[in-house]
Scaffold this motif. Structure first.
Motif, PDB file in Angstrom:
ATOM      1  N   GLY A  44      -8.424  -1.013  -4.525  1.00  0.00           N
ATOM      2  CA  GLY A  44      -8.930  -0.034  -3.567  1.00  0.00           C
ATOM      3  C   GLY A  44      -7.843   0.911  -3.092  1.00  0.00           C
ATOM      4  O   GLY A  44      -8.057   2.121  -2.965  1.00  0.00           O
ATOM      5  N   THR A  45      -6.639   0.357  -2.826  1.00  0.00           N
ATOM      6  CA  THR A  45      -5.512   1.192  -2.413  1.00  0.00           C
ATOM      7  C   THR A  45      -5.128   2.173  -3.508  1.00  0.00           C
ATOM      8  O   THR A  45      -4.790   3.338  -3.227  1.00  0.00           O
ATOM      9  CB  THR A  45      -4.307   0.301  -2.066  1.00  0.00           C
ATOM     10  OG1 THR A  45      -4.668  -0.618  -1.033  1.00  0.00           O
ATOM     11  CG2 THR A  45      -3.133   1.147  -1.594  1.00  0.00           C
ATOM     12  N   THR A  46      -5.204   1.722  -4.760  1.00  0.00           N
ATOM     13  CA  THR A  46      -4.868   2.600  -5.882  1.00  0.00           C
ATOM     14  C   THR A  46      -5.827   3.781  -5.961  1.00  0.00           C
ATOM     15  O   THR A  46      -5.404   4.926  -6.152  1.00  0.00           O
ATOM     16  CB  THR A  46      -4.905   1.808  -7.198  1.00  0.00           C
ATOM     17  OG1 THR A  46      -3.985   0.713  -7.117  1.00  0.00           O
ATOM     18  CG2 THR A  46      -4.530   2.683  -8.375  1.00  0.00           C
ATOM     19  N   VAL A  47      -7.108   3.514  -5.800  1.00  0.00           N
ATOM     20  CA  VAL A  47      -8.105   4.593  -5.855  1.00  0.00           C
ATOM     21  C   VAL A  47      -7.875   5.582  -4.716  1.00  0.00           C
ATOM     22  O   VAL A  47      -7.909   6.809  -4.912  1.00  0.00           O
ATOM     23  CB  VAL A  47      -9.529   3.999  -5.785  1.00  0.00           C
ATOM     24  CG1 VAL A  47     -10.562   5.111  -5.662  1.00  0.00           C
ATOM     25  CG2 VAL A  47      -9.812   3.150  -7.020  1.00  0.00           C
ATOM     26  N   VAL A  48      -7.624   5.061  -3.509  1.00  0.00           N
ATOM     27  CA  VAL A  48      -7.408   5.942  -2.358  1.00  0.00           C
ATOM     28  C   VAL A  48      -6.129   6.756  -2.523  1.00  0.00           C
ATOM     29  O   VAL A  48      -6.074   7.935  -2.148  1.00  0.00           O
ATOM     30  CB  VAL A  48      -7.349   5.099  -1.064  1.00  0.00           C
ATOM     31  CG1 VAL A  48      -6.936   5.969   0.121  1.00  0.00           C
ATOM     32  CG2 VAL A  48      -8.692   4.440  -0.800  1.00  0.00           C
ATOM     33  N   SER A  49      -5.093   6.144  -3.104  1.00  0.00           N
ATOM     34  CA  SER A  49      -3.795   6.822  -3.206  1.00  0.00           C
ATOM     35  C   SER A  49      -3.814   8.002  -4.164  1.00  0.00           C
ATOM     36  O   SER A  49      -2.925   8.860  -4.112  1.00  0.00           O
ATOM     37  CB  SER A  49      -2.728   5.825  -3.665  1.00  0.00           C
ATOM     38  OG  SER A  49      -2.992   5.364  -4.978  1.00  0.00           O
ATOM     39  N   ILE A  53       1.118   4.151  -2.971  1.00  0.00           N
ATOM     40  CA  ILE A  53       0.904   5.572  -2.671  1.00  0.00           C
ATOM     41  C   ILE A  53       2.131   6.389  -3.069  1.00  0.00           C
ATOM     42  O   ILE A  53       2.024   7.462  -3.681  1.00  0.00           O
ATOM     43  CB  ILE A  53       0.595   5.753  -1.175  1.00  0.00           C
ATOM     44  CG1 ILE A  53      -0.745   5.087  -0.833  1.00  0.00           C
ATOM     45  CG2 ILE A  53       0.567   7.223  -0.804  1.00  0.00           C
ATOM     46  CD1 ILE A  53      -1.042   5.030   0.647  1.00  0.00           C
ATOM     47  N   SER A 107      -6.073  10.349  -4.211  1.00  0.00           N
ATOM     48  CA  SER A 107      -6.665  11.539  -3.597  1.00  0.00           C
ATOM     49  C   SER A 107      -5.609  12.525  -3.100  1.00  0.00           C
ATOM     50  O   SER A 107      -5.777  13.745  -3.236  1.00  0.00           O
ATOM     51  CB  SER A 107      -7.570  11.118  -2.430  1.00  0.00           C
ATOM     52  OG  SER A 107      -6.819  10.409  -1.457  1.00  0.00           O
ATOM     53  N   ARG A 117      -5.261  16.379  -4.445  1.00  0.00           N
ATOM     54  CA  ARG A 117      -5.509  17.467  -3.515  1.00  0.00           C
ATOM     55  C   ARG A 117      -4.347  18.460  -3.533  1.00  0.00           C
ATOM     56  O   ARG A 117      -4.554  19.676  -3.466  1.00  0.00           O
ATOM     57  CB  ARG A 117      -5.711  16.919  -2.099  1.00  0.00           C
ATOM     58  CG  ARG A 117      -6.072  17.998  -1.074  1.00  0.00           C
ATOM     59  CD  ARG A 117      -6.431  17.393   0.278  1.00  0.00           C
ATOM     60  NE  ARG A 117      -5.327  16.618   0.838  1.00  0.00           N
ATOM     61  CZ  ARG A 117      -5.296  15.303   0.909  1.00  0.00           C
ATOM     62  NH1 ARG A 117      -6.319  14.591   0.433  1.00  0.00           N
ATOM     63  NH2 ARG A 117      -4.268  14.677   1.432  1.00  0.00           N
ATOM     64  N   ALA A 127       0.829  -1.207   0.000  1.00  0.00           N
ATOM     65  CA  ALA A 127       0.000   0.000   0.000  1.00  0.00           C
ATOM     66  C   ALA A 127       0.866   1.260   0.000  1.00  0.00           C
ATOM     67  O   ALA A 127       0.615   2.200  -0.766  1.00  0.00           O
ATOM     68  CB  ALA A 127      -0.929  -0.014   1.218  1.00  0.00           C
TER      69      ALA A 127
END
Length: 603
Positions: free
Chosen positions: A578-583, A491, A585, A589, A487
């Motif tokens: 899922g980790t890819t989608v969250v990373s 990221i 953000s 930002r 993860a």
């Protein structure tokens, strides 16, 4: 400043945040290897102590000649290589992205007279400077984790791990941990160093050698332009694509390799719900233990479960399959409901088995089988003129030393079915499970009910549940660490990839791309890496899982059968995607919070 190399600690101090994830990758690689070899040494010391108590003076060579010693050595070696490769892939990707962000810096250094060899040396020494911080942290964490694990093993499973060292420093773990840190960094820095040395002085003017996408070469099709741009960004640089997807592939390969170790521990130390603390057996397998004695055993304080078995061996019978009958020599064994339920809970039954039909009817049986057994669920067996239906198959033969049937048909019937067929009520074997603190008085009562000529055996010291749980716990700890490293690596890589194109994104925002379009473009790039990495990783991971299974399990246990890891594949894909989608953000930002002019002028 006396030398250009004095820039290394100054640059590292200024750009702490930028280098943090790379240092963290080195820390985890060192930590994993240190912990692996330290625990292997502690287990070897424990095994050496155990063998010395039984056989006198024993050397380390004698321990390594044992099955456990060879397993520990092989496992540690394989994991060392996998962690080394994974570390090289992760750190190489991080370094490549770091170099991509610093093209203006290297261009300026070339303008000031730095040669290509000096640039390569600068990058390698900068990477080694990270080792000076990361290796001590990784070694310290590995040593502390080893102490904690050893303490937990001794505290929770003292009877089986009473000789494991606590508070001992493993110099083998320290040496291999430091070695993997230095080797991974040196191997990882080779390609980025060459890339940095090729930066021309002209780049100092442009500030970034990352080419803008040529719109005429991008195939849009039904996709939106921002999605096509994201996919093009991911696939345009083959080396970066290889490193990014390679980090996914190695993470998945490590996970699937560790999963085989869980299976191996299960075969090495098989666990059963029906594991007994005491056993009463007849010398020749005769049904000579009275039914009344078994009922009295159930009433003794401290006795939790009593499950008894009857047996009739070498019975003549007919095996009926698809209307054709074959004469067979059959062993018939009775199980009570607790024993039957234990087979299901232990996963010993093949798909399609129905225990309810055995309990509710009076003609259902289970058949022991292996990979070569011809009988199937639904076949019939005729004994003493009565037909029995095979309602389920066992995966292996629990009554043979090697788990194979050797062509012998063995049937397991429920107690009522066995008694109705044979008329026998007494038992050939009685197994007892007791409380952990069985009183001496209760033990004496049990011994009084042992018939003359029968063997009473205390099995409590032979139980391996503590060792099994300890090994499985350690494997799951490594799996959790690998998932965490995966993860963090995802990221880090995506953040660095976005930072490397910061000027492009600023230009796109300046010409009218809104935040939603920018988000879809970055997400498309990230998902391209993830999908390609998960696809290739699952293929390699499954192959490695099968290879490790064959090496560690199938070569030693003839009845072992590999199963396709469906649940593991589903979990890995969901976790990594899922980790890819969250990373995504975080980098998005950061881009949105930076003004367009500042983004364009970003170094």
């Amino acid at each position: 400043m006396r030398s250009y190399l004095d820039l290394i600690p100054r640059y590292a101090k200024i750009h702490k945040r930028q280098n943090r994830m790379t240092i963290l990758c080195i820390v985890f690689a060192v930590f994993l290897v240190c912990l692996i070899f330290s625990m292997a040494e502690m287990a070897t010391v424990m095994e050496l102590s155990r063998l010395s108590e039984k056989h006198g003076a024993i050397s380390l060579t004698d321990v390594l000649d044992t099955e456990m010693g060879q397993t520990l050595l092989l496992t540690a070696g394989v994991l060392f290589v996998l962690v080394l490769i994974a570390g090289v892939i992760m750190i190489s990707g991080s370094l490549n992205n770091t170099i991509a962000q610093r093209t203006r810096f290297f261009g300026m250094m070339r303008c000031l007279g730095m040669t290509r060899s000096q640039v390569r040396r600068y990058v390698r020494l900068e990477a080694l400077n990270w080792c000076a911080r990361a290796i001590p942290i990784g070694l310290g964490a590995g040593i502390v984790a080893t102490w904690v694990l050893c303490w937990c093993l001794r505290s929770l499973f003292g009877s089986e791990f009473e000789t494991i060292p606590v508070g001992r420093i493993s110099w083998i773990g320290i040496v291999f941990g430091a070695l993997v840190g230095i080797v991974t960094v040196l191997l990882s820095s080779r390609t980025p160093a060459k890339k940095a040395s090729r930066v021309s002085p002209v780049t100092a003017v442009s500030g970034n050698e990352e080419p803008f996408a040529d719109a005429s070469r991008i195939h849009i099709g039904p996709l939106r332009i921002e999605t096509s741009l994201g996919i093009h960004h991911a696939t345009s640089r083959r080396k970066n694509l290889f490193l990014m997807t390679g980090s996914f592939v190695l993470s998945i390969a490590l996970l699937f390799s560790f999963l085989s170790l869980i299976d191996f521990v299960g075969y090495l130390m098989p666990q059963s719900v029906a594991t007994e603390d005491f056993s009463i057996t007849t010398p020749d397998g005769a049904n000579a233990i009275p039914y009344a004695n078994v009922e009295q055993l159930r009433q003794i304080e401290g006795v939790k479960n009593v499950f008894a078995r009857r047996s009739v061996l070498d019975q003549n019978g007919l095996w009926i399959h698809n209307g054709a009958s074959t004469m067979e020599t059959i062993d018939l064994i009775s199980y009570d409901d607790f024993d039957l339920d234990a087979l299901g809970r232990d996963g010993a039954l093949r798909d399609g088995a129905s225990l309810e039909k055995l309990k509710n009817g009076n003609s259902g049986v289970l058949a022991v089988s292996d990979a070569t057994s011809p009988w199937k669920i639904g076949d019939e067996v005729e004994i003493n003129g009565r037909k029995l239906t095979i309602e389920g198959l066992l995966k292996y033969d629990p009554f043979s030393a090697d788990g194979l049937t050797h062509g012998k048909l063995t049937l397991i019937a429920q107690n009522a079915t066995f008694t109705a067929l044979t008329g026998i009520r007494d038992y050939s074997m009685v197994l007892l499970q007791t409380d952990s603190h069985l009183s001496e008085q209760s033990l004496a009562q049990i011994e009084q009910l042992v018939p003359e000529g029968c063997t009473f055996t205390d099995q409590r010291d032979r139980k391996t549940s503590g060792t099994y749980l300890a090994f499985v716990f350690c494997v799951y700890v490594f799996l959790a660490v690998i998932l965490l490293v995966s993860a963090l690596n995802i990221i880090n890589c995506l953040s660095m990839s976005v930072s490397a194109r910061i000027r492009q994104y600023g230009t796109m925002r300046a010409v009218g791309m809104d935040d939603n379009q920018l988000g879809r473009m970055v997400l498309a790039e990230a998902m391209t890496y993830a999908v390609l990495g998960c696809g290739a990783g699952c293929l390699l991971g499954i192959a490695l899982n099968r290879l490790v299974f064959d090496m560690l399990i199938a070569s030693h246990y003839a009845y072992a059968q590999w199963s396709f890891p469906v649940l593991a594949i589903g979990f890995v894909i969901v976790f990594l995607l899922g980790t890819t989608v969250v990373s995504v953000s975080g980098p998005l930002r950061r881009i949105r919070e930076t003004s367009i002019t500042d983004t364009i002028n970003e170094l």
